[in-house]
Structure formats: structure tokens, C-alpha cells
Design a protein around this motif. Sequence first.
Motif, PDB file in Angstrom:
ATOM      1  N   TYR A  72       0.837  -1.198   0.000  1.00 37.36           N
ATOM      2  CA  TYR A  72       0.000   0.000   0.000  1.00 37.36           C
ATOM      3  C   TYR A  72       0.877   1.255   0.000  1.00 37.36           C
ATOM      4  O   TYR A  72       0.625   2.211  -0.736  1.00 37.36           O
ATOM      5  N   MET A  73       1.905   1.255   0.864  1.00 33.73           N
ATOM      6  CA  MET A  73       2.784   2.425   0.940  1.00 33.73           C
ATOM      7  C   MET A  73       3.517   2.647  -0.383  1.00 33.73           C
ATOM      8  O   MET A  73       3.632   3.784  -0.866  1.00 33.73           O
ATOM      9  N   ALA A  74       4.030   1.563  -0.976  1.00 32.27           N
ATOM     10  CA  ALA A  74       4.748   1.684  -2.238  1.00 32.27           C
ATOM     11  C   ALA A  74       3.836   2.211  -3.346  1.00 32.27           C
ATOM     12  O   ALA A  74       4.264   2.985  -4.209  1.00 32.27           O
ATOM     13  N   THR A  75       2.573   1.809  -3.315  1.00 29.64           N
ATOM     14  CA  THR A  75       1.616   2.286  -4.315  1.00 29.64           C
ATOM     15  C   THR A  75       1.318   3.764  -4.128  1.00 29.64           C
ATOM     16  O   THR A  75       1.237   4.520  -5.104  1.00 29.64           O
ATOM     17  N   MET A  76       1.163   4.202  -2.880  1.00 21.97           N
ATOM     18  CA  MET A  76       0.962   5.633  -2.633  1.00 21.97           C
ATOM     19  C   MET A  76       2.179   6.423  -3.115  1.00 21.97           C
ATOM     20  O   MET A  76       2.055   7.508  -3.679  1.00 21.97           O
ATOM     21  N   ASN A  77       3.365   5.870  -2.902  1.00 23.28           N
ATOM     22  CA  ASN A  77       4.598   6.514  -3.343  1.00 23.28           C
ATOM     23  C   ASN A  77       4.611   6.707  -4.860  1.00 23.28           C
ATOM     24  O   ASN A  77       5.111   7.712  -5.369  1.00 23.28           O
ATOM     25  N   SER A  78       4.046   5.747  -5.587  1.00 24.23           N
ATOM     26  CA  SER A  78       4.060   5.825  -7.052  1.00 24.23           C
ATOM     27  C   SER A  78       3.118   6.892  -7.597  1.00 24.23           C
ATOM     28  O   SER A  78       3.131   7.182  -8.795  1.00 24.23           O
ATOM     29  N   LEU A  79       2.306   7.508  -6.724  1.00 27.33           N
ATOM     30  CA  LEU A  79       1.449   8.614  -7.143  1.00 27.33           C
ATOM     31  C   LEU A  79       2.220   9.922  -7.308  1.00 27.33           C
ATOM     32  O   LEU A  79       1.671  10.904  -7.826  1.00 27.33           O
ATOM     33  N   LEU A  86       8.553  -0.083 -10.884  1.00 32.73           N
ATOM     34  CA  LEU A  86       9.104  -1.328 -10.366  1.00 32.73           C
ATOM     35  C   LEU A  86       8.979  -1.454  -8.856  1.00 32.73           C
ATOM     36  O   LEU A  86       8.894  -2.568  -8.330  1.00 32.73           O
ATOM     37  N   VAL A  87       8.958  -0.310  -8.155  1.00 34.43           N
ATOM     38  CA  VAL A  87       9.009  -0.338  -6.691  1.00 34.43           C
ATOM     39  C   VAL A  87       7.809  -1.043  -6.055  1.00 34.43           C
ATOM     40  O   VAL A  87       7.992  -1.846  -5.122  1.00 34.43           O
ATOM     41  N   PRO A  88       6.546  -0.795  -6.487  1.00 36.50           N
ATOM     42  CA  PRO A  88       5.440  -1.515  -5.847  1.00 36.50           C
ATOM     43  C   PRO A  88       5.575  -3.029  -5.944  1.00 36.50           C
ATOM     44  O   PRO A  88       5.251  -3.756  -4.994  1.00 36.50           O
TER      45      PRO A  88
END
Length: 295
Positions: free
Chosen positions: A93-100, A248-250
Motif C-alpha cells: 500500500y505504501m509503495a503504491t501511494m509513493n508511485s502517485l 518497479l518499486v510496488p
Amino acid sequence: MSNSNLVRLLLLSLIWGTSFMLMRIAAPVFGPMLTTFGRAGLGALALYLFARYRGVDMAWRRNAKFYLVVGLANTAIPFSLFAWSALHIPSAYMATMNSLAPIFTAVFGFLMLGERLTTLRIAAFLLGLFGVAVLVGLGPTTVTPLLIAGVLAGMGAAINYGFAATYTRMHAGSIPSLATAAGSQCAAALALLPFALPGIPHALEFGTVHASLAVLFLGLICTGVAYGLFFHLVSSEGASKAITVTFLVPATASVWAWLLLNEAITLGSVIGISIVLLATSMALGILKLPARAAA
């Protein structure tokens, strides 16, 4: 992209993918603020020593305000928000928020630089929010007020990253990128110190080896080494190619958390993450609408 830089890109995604898992390990033990200070402080030390080794002129007095603003918006605030959200939401979840972050960068480009907010970018913003909703609704974690708060904290971090990227474009001028990285990290560490001090007695009493190693890795590797890799990619390949690490991060964060923290990967989380990454690709201009055929 050259083969050597492709390796750097993959290595960077693996390193940054671990950062969310490591915050899940450290934050419950040391608290969000001390965890963040440890990460920023160690990252600042590594980057400053590297900048000295490279002979980079930091120009502290002339650039003090710039370092402080970037340090707060690109490190102190978003790192703190993610460290707090690590108490309540999974790593994916955190990685996905980061990708925003690229989506919010486009929004701040419109607000602060007057850049045209195209239909594609507006659609990317809305699609990104929809992807977050899908991730929360269909993901493996039960929806609670704290889960929603954790997701909003992660989105707040991405908003800060978007502002910091735009502010840097406006004011960096001739400041070397390594000086920006090192100076902003130093400013962030100093700003975080008063908030971290109250947590030191608790850390001395209840700190664990695993949590201490997590903070050490967060600071020296996920911040120090990773920033060095990222700015090398920016200088040699350009920002548009370097930022593709966002995609790639998520995935790497999900795999690390699945392997080491036993966090579930479900179809719902994969769908939500995919929608957000689709929105990010639209905001970056990687995915474009087909041109209309001539009449």
C-alpha cells in the motif's frame, strides 16, 4: 538505456522496495519520528561524505533556504508520514501511494509553473484516485479508520514529493544535484532532531537488533546509496527514464514483504496497484492517447 544503467535501475528498485518493509520493522519499535530521524541522519552523513569526496561545493549560506524547503518537502515530512503509515498499512500500500508522486508533480506543475494540465493528466489524476480506492477496497487488509488514515498519510507523502520536485525545478538553478541531495538531507535531519529526541529513552530500553539494523539499512542504503544511484541515472539517462523506477518499486516492495513479513499478495491488490501504475504512466507521458486521424 545502457546495460549498466539498466542494472542500476533494477538495483534501485530492489533497494527502494525494501524501504517500506524496513519501516514496518523499525517504526513499531522506535516510533515514526525516531525512525525517520535515523534514516535521514544516516542518509545525510553518507551523502555529505560522498559530496565531499567528489569535491562538490555545497554553498551552505547561499543555498540554506533551498536546502531547508527541499529537505522538509522531500524527506522530513514524507518520510515521517510513511513511517507513521507503516504502523497501519501493508508495504505494498505504501509503495503504491509513493508511485502517485509523478501525478502530483503534474498537478504542482500546473499550480506553480503554469504548465498545461492536459486532459490526459486530469484523467491520470482521477484514475490514480480510483486505483487507490480499488486497492483499499479489494486489498488483503480489512478496511478500518486507521487503514484509511494510513493510506491518506501515504498520499500526503506523495503530494510532498510532487511539490518538492516542482520547487526544485524552479529554484535549483546551477546547484549540483548531489549538493541538493546532501544539503536537503542534512536540513531534514536537523529539522527532525527535536521531534526524535523524546523517543530516545524508549529506544534505548526497548530497541531490538532487527529494528536497529532496519534503520541502519534505511539510512545508509535506501537513502544514501539509493540517492547516489538515482542521481547517476538522472545525469546519464535523463529524469524521464530514471523516474521509471516508480513502476518497479510496488512490485519489489510486495515481493519483499511477502517473503520476509508474510504480507499477502491478492488479486485485488494486484488490480489496484496496476490501475495506479497505469495512471502514473499517463501522467509521465509514457502512455499517450492515440492521435486523431486526419479528416
